[in-house]
Structures are given as structure tokens and as C-alpha cells.
Design a protein around this motif. Structure first.
Motif, PDB file in Angstrom:
ATOM      1  N   PHE A  47       0.723  -1.376   0.029  1.00  0.00           N
ATOM      2  CA  PHE A  47      -0.318  -0.190  -0.094  1.00  0.00           C
ATOM      3  C   PHE A  47       0.524   1.409  -0.488  1.00  0.00           C
ATOM      4  CE2 PHE A  47      -2.178   3.827   2.908  1.00  0.00           C
ATOM      5  CZ  PHE A  47      -3.110   3.438   1.678  1.00  0.00           C
ATOM      6  N   PHE A  48       1.678   1.387   1.182  1.00  0.00           N
ATOM      7  CA  PHE A  48       2.987   2.446   0.793  1.00  0.00           C
ATOM      8  C   PHE A  48       3.081   2.654  -0.176  1.00  0.00           C
ATOM      9  CE2 PHE A  48       2.889   2.281   5.719  1.00  0.00           C
ATOM     10  CZ  PHE A  48       1.901   3.605   5.748  1.00  0.00           C
ATOM     11  N   LEU A  96       4.114  13.213   2.268  1.00  0.00           N
ATOM     12  CA  LEU A  96       3.428  11.812   1.067  1.00  0.00           C
ATOM     13  C   LEU A  96       5.413  11.305   1.592  1.00  0.00           C
ATOM     14  CD1 LEU A  96       3.309  10.002  -0.412  1.00  0.00           C
ATOM     15  CD2 LEU A  96       3.787  10.723  -2.114  1.00  0.00           C
ATOM     16  N   GLU A  97       6.665  11.525   1.701  1.00  0.00           N
ATOM     17  CA  GLU A  97       7.694  11.411   2.196  1.00  0.00           C
ATOM     18  C   GLU A  97       7.800  11.164   3.576  1.00  0.00           C
ATOM     19  OE1 GLU A  97      10.400  14.064   0.206  1.00  0.00           O
ATOM     20  OE2 GLU A  97      10.165  13.188  -1.959  1.00  0.00           O
ATOM     21  N   ASN A  98       6.987  11.892   4.246  1.00  0.00           N
ATOM     22  CA  ASN A  98       6.935  11.749   5.351  1.00  0.00           C
ATOM     23  C   ASN A  98       6.280  10.413   5.857  1.00  0.00           C
ATOM     24  OD1 ASN A  98       8.481  13.319   6.118  1.00  0.00           O
ATOM     25  ND2 ASN A  98       7.303  14.865   6.255  1.00  0.00           N
ATOM     26  N   VAL A  99       4.962   9.796   5.335  1.00  0.00           N
ATOM     27  CA  VAL A  99       4.270   8.941   5.771  1.00  0.00           C
ATOM     28  C   VAL A  99       4.942   7.650   5.440  1.00  0.00           C
ATOM     29  CG1 VAL A  99       1.860   7.838   4.609  1.00  0.00           C
ATOM     30  CG2 VAL A  99       2.213  10.375   5.212  1.00  0.00           C
ATOM     31  N   VAL A 100       5.112   7.742   4.221  1.00  0.00           N
ATOM     32  CA  VAL A 100       6.339   6.614   3.280  1.00  0.00           C
ATOM     33  C   VAL A 100       7.781   6.410   4.547  1.00  0.00           C
ATOM     34  CG1 VAL A 100       7.707   5.950   1.829  1.00  0.00           C
ATOM     35  CG2 VAL A 100       5.438   6.896   0.672  1.00  0.00           C
ATOM     36  N   ASP A 101       8.403   6.940   4.806  1.00  0.00           N
ATOM     37  CA  ASP A 101       9.712   7.504   6.018  1.00  0.00           C
ATOM     38  C   ASP A 101       8.562   6.546   7.286  1.00  0.00           C
ATOM     39  OD1 ASP A 101      10.972   7.824   4.201  1.00  0.00           O
ATOM     40  OD2 ASP A 101      11.131   9.628   5.026  1.00  0.00           O
ATOM     41  N   TYR A 102       7.486   6.679   7.715  1.00  0.00           N
ATOM     42  CA  TYR A 102       6.743   6.384   9.191  1.00  0.00           C
ATOM     43  C   TYR A 102       6.761   5.029   8.628  1.00  0.00           C
ATOM     44  CZ  TYR A 102       3.367   6.009  12.376  1.00  0.00           C
ATOM     45  OH  TYR A 102       3.391   5.023  13.732  1.00  0.00           O
ATOM     46  N   GLY A 103       5.988   4.674   7.828  1.00  0.00           N
ATOM     47  CA  GLY A 103       5.989   3.394   7.228  1.00  0.00           C
ATOM     48  C   GLY A 103       7.177   2.117   6.809  1.00  0.00           C
ATOM     49  N   ALA A 104       7.791   2.946   6.554  1.00  0.00           N
ATOM     50  CA  ALA A 104       9.003   2.133   6.497  1.00  0.00           C
ATOM     51  C   ALA A 104       9.813   2.001   7.954  1.00  0.00           C
ATOM     52  CB  ALA A 104      10.437   2.755   5.798  1.00  0.00           C
ATOM     53  N   LEU A 105      10.112   2.984   8.789  1.00  0.00           N
ATOM     54  CA  LEU A 105      10.270   3.005  10.072  1.00  0.00           C
ATOM     55  C   LEU A 105       9.313   1.926  11.324  1.00  0.00           C
ATOM     56  CD1 LEU A 105      12.290   4.330  12.529  1.00  0.00           C
ATOM     57  CD2 LEU A 105      10.817   6.023  12.616  1.00  0.00           C
ATOM     58  N   ALA A 106       8.245   2.241  10.679  1.00  0.00           N
ATOM     59  CA  ALA A 106       7.405   1.119  11.878  1.00  0.00           C
ATOM     60  C   ALA A 106       8.036   0.031  11.379  1.00  0.00           C
ATOM     61  CB  ALA A 106       5.904   0.936  11.474  1.00  0.00           C
ATOM     62  N   HIS A 107       8.335  -0.937   9.800  1.00  0.00           N
ATOM     63  CA  HIS A 107       8.443  -2.129   9.878  1.00  0.00           C
ATOM     64  C   HIS A 107      10.066  -1.836   9.502  1.00  0.00           C
ATOM     65  CE1 HIS A 107       4.756  -1.346   8.004  1.00  0.00           C
ATOM     66  NE2 HIS A 107       4.596  -2.546   8.306  1.00  0.00           N
ATOM     67  N   LYS A 109      12.168  -0.788   8.184  1.00  0.00           N
ATOM     68  CA  LYS A 109      13.231  -0.588   7.029  1.00  0.00           C
ATOM     69  C   LYS A 109      13.602   0.649   5.966  1.00  0.00           C
ATOM     70  CE  LYS A 109      11.284  -4.388   5.954  1.00  0.00           C
ATOM     71  NZ  LYS A 109      11.801  -5.944   5.616  1.00  0.00           N
ATOM     72  N   LEU A 110      13.557   1.460   7.313  1.00  0.00           N
ATOM     73  CA  LEU A 110      14.052   2.741   6.939  1.00  0.00           C
ATOM     74  C   LEU A 110      15.762   2.811   7.363  1.00  0.00           C
ATOM     75  CD1 LEU A 110      13.989   5.583   6.261  1.00  0.00           C
ATOM     76  CD2 LEU A 110      13.182   6.555   9.006  1.00  0.00           C
ATOM     77  N   ARG A 111      16.703   3.039   6.650  1.00  0.00           N
ATOM     78  CA  ARG A 111      17.833   3.161   6.180  1.00  0.00           C
ATOM     79  C   ARG A 111      18.283   4.825   7.090  1.00  0.00           C
ATOM     80  NH1 ARG A 111      17.151  -1.379   8.289  1.00  0.00           N
ATOM     81  NH2 ARG A 111      17.611  -2.844   6.907  1.00  0.00           N
ATOM     82  N   LEU A 112      19.123   4.931   8.254  1.00  0.00           N
ATOM     83  CA  LEU A 112      19.379   5.769   8.265  1.00  0.00           C
ATOM     84  C   LEU A 112      20.927   6.751   7.590  1.00  0.00           C
ATOM     85  CD1 LEU A 112      17.627   6.985  11.640  1.00  0.00           C
ATOM     86  CD2 LEU A 112      17.318   7.386   9.811  1.00  0.00           C
ATOM     87  N   HIS A 113      21.268   7.645   7.381  1.00  0.00           N
ATOM     88  CA  HIS A 113      22.010   7.961   6.925  1.00  0.00           C
ATOM     89  C   HIS A 113      22.942   9.445   7.495  1.00  0.00           C
ATOM     90  CE1 HIS A 113      22.480   4.670   3.953  1.00  0.00           C
ATOM     91  NE2 HIS A 113      20.808   4.954   3.508  1.00  0.00           N
ATOM     92  N   PRO A 114      24.012   8.939   8.531  1.00  0.00           N
ATOM     93  CA  PRO A 114      24.622  10.318   9.283  1.00  0.00           C
ATOM     94  C   PRO A 114      24.726  11.572   8.331  1.00  0.00           C
ATOM     95  CG  PRO A 114      25.031   8.267  10.428  1.00  0.00           C
ATOM     96  CD  PRO A 114      24.273   7.697   8.680  1.00  0.00           C
ATOM     97  N   GLU A 115      24.674  12.732   8.104  1.00  0.00           N
ATOM     98  CA  GLU A 115      25.143  13.499   7.850  1.00  0.00           C
ATOM     99  C   GLU A 115      26.098  15.156   8.679  1.00  0.00           C
ATOM    100  OE1 GLU A 115      22.522  14.853   4.313  1.00  0.00           O
ATOM    101  OE2 GLU A 115      22.560  13.108   3.287  1.00  0.00           O
ATOM    102  N   PRO A 116      26.540  15.324   8.438  1.00  0.00           N
ATOM    103  CA  PRO A 116      27.014  16.860   9.172  1.00  0.00           C
ATOM    104  C   PRO A 116      26.774  17.812   8.743  1.00  0.00           C
ATOM    105  CG  PRO A 116      28.852  15.835   7.266  1.00  0.00           C
ATOM    106  CD  PRO A 116      27.987  14.878   7.356  1.00  0.00           C
ATOM    107  N   VAL A 117      25.634  18.330  10.222  1.00  0.00           N
ATOM    108  CA  VAL A 117      25.705  19.728   9.461  1.00  0.00           C
ATOM    109  C   VAL A 117      26.193  20.554  10.475  1.00  0.00           C
ATOM    110  CG1 VAL A 117      23.841  18.468  10.725  1.00  0.00           C
ATOM    111  CG2 VAL A 117      25.057  19.634  12.894  1.00  0.00           C
TER     112      VAL A 117
END
Length: 117
Positions: A47-48, A96-107, A109-117
């Protein structure tokens, strides 16, 4: 005493059999629940994925068209209207990207890539 002894022996034989049956029943219930959860998760992921595709494409079309129009000769009022359209489309795309990221996080499936700030 013979009756009590017989009942005791019968209990020693039947008790473990009942326990094995109960454990087998519990394992079947756990397996069925796990399969239902896996099916539900697969449906949610599908669905997502479809939501992302079906909504993202038109929004990108709107963003592209407004970008092209912004480079043409426009009155200030037209430019303001296009900027509002572009901002709204970008806001929807971010949502939409936040909703998709939330779905990935809930399963998971979300991969975080740290970046310097």
C-alpha cells in the motif's frame, strides 16, 4: 487403594499426552498469528509503495510544470499564484515522503545515513 493407584497411573500417562496436545495447539495458534501478521505487513508495504508511486508522480509533474512556467514572462500576480501552487505541491510531496518514511520505520526498513550539520 487399587482405584487410587490406577487413577494415579492413568494420570501419569494421560497428563503428558494432554500437555503435548496443548503445546501443539498453542504452536498452531502462534504459527497462524505469525502468518497473518506477515500478510498484513506485506499488504501495508505494498500500500505504501503504491501510494508513493500514485501520488508522487503527479506532484512531480506539477512541480516540473510550475518550474517551467516560472521561467516565462509572468505578471507579478501570476508569479505569486504559481509560487503558491509550487509551495503547496512541495508541501504535499514532503508530507508523502514523511508518511512513507514512517511506514518504513514501522517495519524496520528505514535506513538512516548520518550527515554532518
Amino acid at each position: 487403594m487399587d482405584i487410587l493407584r490406577t487413577i494415579g497411573i492413568l494420570g501419569l500417562v494421560v497428563g503428558p499426552l494432554l500437555m503435548v496436545g496443548f503445546v501443539h495447539f498453542c504452536l498452531r495458534k502462534i504459527r497462524a498469528t505469525t502468518e497473518r501478521m506477515a500478510t498484513k505487513e506485506a499488504l501495508q508495504q505494498r500500500f505504501f509503495g503504491q501510494l508513493s508511486h500514485e501520488v508522487r508522480n503527479p506532484l512531480n509533474g506539477i512541480l516540473g510544470a510550475t518550474g517551467l512556467l516560472m521561467s516565462s514572462d509572468l505578471t507579478p500576480e501570476q508569479r505569486e499564484t504559481l509560487a503558491m501552487i509550487r509551495g503547496s505541491a512541495q508541501g504535499l510531496l514532503n508530507l508523502l515522503e514523511n508518511v512513507v518514511d514512517y511506514g518504513a520505520l514501522a517495519h524496520d526498513k528505514l535506513r538512516l545515513h548520518p550527515e554532518p550539520v
